[in-house]
Scaffold this active site. Sequence first.
Site, short mmCIF file in Angstrom:
data_model
loop_
_atom_site.label_atom_id
_atom_site.label_comp_id
_atom_site.label_asym_id
_atom_site.label_seq_id
_atom_site.Cartn_x
_atom_site.Cartn_y
_atom_site.Cartn_z
N GLU A 113 0.79 -1.23 0.00
CA GLU A 113 0.00 0.00 0.00
C GLU A 113 0.83 1.28 0.00
O GLU A 113 0.38 2.30 -0.52
CB GLU A 113 -0.94 0.01 1.22
CG GLU A 113 -2.08 -0.99 1.15
CD GLU A 113 -3.05 -0.68 0.02
OE1 GLU A 113 -3.45 0.50 -0.12
OE2 GLU A 113 -3.39 -1.61 -0.73
N SER A 422 -56.46 -17.10 36.11
CA SER A 422 -56.66 -16.82 37.54
C SER A 422 -55.44 -16.21 38.22
O SER A 422 -55.55 -15.81 39.39
CB SER A 422 -57.06 -18.10 38.27
OG SER A 422 -58.35 -18.51 37.86
#
Length: 809
Positions: A113, A422
């Site tokens: 690079e 319930s």
Amino acid sequence: MSDNTKTNSRNKSVKRTKKVKKKKKFGFFKKLFTILFCLFILLSVAASGVIFAIVKTSPNLDINGTILNLDQPSQLYDDNNNPMDTVVTNQRRYVVSIKDMPKNLSNAFVSIEDERFYKHSGIDTKRILGAFYNDIKSKIHKQNSIQGASTITQQLIKNRMFLNDSLENRISFKRKIQEAYLSIKLEQSLSKSQILEAYMNTIFLGVQANGVEAASRQYFNKSAKDLNLIECAFIAGLAQSPSAYYPFSQNVAKNPNIYLDRTKLVLYKMRQNNYIDFSTYQNAINDLNNNKLAFSQQKISNKYTYEWFSIPVVNQVKQDLKSQYHYTDEEIDSLLRDGGLKIYTTMNTSMESNVQNILDNNSTLKSYSYADKNGIIQPEAAATLFDYHTGEIKAIVGGRGQQPPSSYNRADSSNYLRSVGSSIKPLTVYAPAIDTKLATEDTIVNDSPLSSDVAEKYGSNGVPYNPHNDDGGYSGPVNLKTALTKSINLVAIKLEDKLGLSTGAAYAQKFGLTLNNDDKSSIAALSLGEIRGSNTTTMAAAYGVFGNNGLYSEPRLYRKVVDKTGKVLLENNYSTRKVISPQSAYIMYDLLKGPVSAGGTGSYARFGDMPVAGKTGTASDSKNLWFCGLTPYYSAAVWVGNDQPTKLSLGSNDVAEIWGEIMKMANVNLTVKDIDAPGGVTKIGDSYYIDGTSPSNLSGDDSSSSTASKPQTPTTNTQNNTNNNVANPNSNNTTNSNTSNSTETPAQNTQQPTPTPTPSTNNTPGNTNTNTNTNNNTNTNTNTNNNNTNNSSSGNNNPPNNNTTNTNK
């Protein structure tokens, strides 16, 4: 004049003419040169001015805030501050020090690079001029040929400061000038090692990989520090075009030379720059030729490790950030994705894993298990474990077995609600009755069919309301403790009628339940749990009130959120609100020991010597099964049902057993203790009473006279129906040997109810009722319309039909 003389004269004239022409020509070029030189100076000055203006408008170089402070997904931590999850994003970045990277890796990047990286001061003049010239040609010829000649420093500047612009406009003279300027400034501030480390942690290397550590895990399933030479060369080679060299794409997989040739080029450049010797280079080439570049593709998943808990946490953090800082949704997503926040949750990793294991492997559930058409195991189950002393949710499990990402969270989602049956009775019936002093543990209520006027009051379309008990029978006069232990529906309905629906609804909301208007106006919803729906997190928090002196602890999923600088963004402190009095809470805790006792509907919930209290719930024709309860340490709720609601073969006690397994795990190694009674509570026999109340002045029936004070409700709308067959301390139309009656007599019933025994040493209600009210309490309506069944998960949000035959437990 002689010919020679004429000739000489002509020659001289020609020479003079040529000389004049030469002078004129020279003068022209001199003027042209002067003009061109002036133009050059002017253009240079203009260009310098433009460049100066561009440089002047460059963004500020924030080294610590932008260059070195790398984006990372936010991290979640458990209640012991150990990492438990990472916020799911489309990107992965794991920041590592250059000291933990192989030298071959950094050398490979420099070689391919920016081979003069250690020599230039931010820009490579030779390469940048070449790239500039190439870009001009591309502009003129309308080509898209870009010469990648930026230095590593320039690439770092672009990635950290100009990424969006570079993606939208690849050829930008302005950006390149600013990149060059900022690169020079950066080189003056950071060392080469710092720049290279930042670059290698930011460079995009394909799919989700940002930085070399993420790339190493993605391609080789290992840490970057463990990469060999050819693996280092491969990763460095990706930087030019990650998608072109992606080895798992269909095209590249068919033609591996695409990435092999690129890897060989990187190795060649490393050799050329003397980072490796010839022998090492040759061995690496041989390894490539012998297929020794072995990939181990990491499975890319958008699923959290602890998805049931982590997704609710992240959603809550989003809401709180938006509320406190008024961020937009986009800003919040960006902050969570890249901000590196630390979210300290309340989850206990061990408890979460154990609850999941219990739901997955419970023997009863496994014996009924099957896979639906989507491969999801059925019946499903969900559970929430809650520390009601701190408000911390310790475990949320929203399903059994393997689930796809972002599945229904059956424990916490507001989009997956089920009727609670319930298990609602303690919240909307019994606790309000105790708290308003309408009743005590030993108040007698007649378990019998509704009187005609009550049935008609709650009827629908001219059909009287005709609820039943689970077994289809009736027990006659029973006290509240027995009624709750056996989950008797008719007693709950009569108490709720006496309280008034608005009172029951008000208490439900104080306990944290969400009710719609249909729920608030339905006797079946408020007394039997046929509400639109709830989830285990809501129910676990509600039941915690009974162990916490009547205080509701706001459920907390996280303790605090800290940004990457250490600043606390959110602090989620423990907070409570009063729901019922401490005395009422303790009496309810005592009452809830009944359902888990021998003969109770939830006896399987018991484990060891630790005291437990709780209530079963069966709703929607046994399509939803619940158990909710608490120990002195935690509260929890468990739900079982099918995603597409169908009747289950299991019973509510089976769910109680699962709850018991979870609580046994959660309470392991904890000291066996019970909750202490608060002041203001008196024990008479086996029952507890709020001081100032007693069996003698709070029991009676619809037509009894009483000296008890009127019920104090949280709302002003309390319905009092004189035919409701419940102890009414304010009614005076009965003849009784005592001023308060503990025995309820059915209206219009030829059968004399069993009288309440006279208390001996104050251990039972003390009123014997001789009332022989002949109002006909027997309701012969046998309508079995089941429209009251609410299946909220399947989108049925219709109001419960009050003429349903209910068999909730």
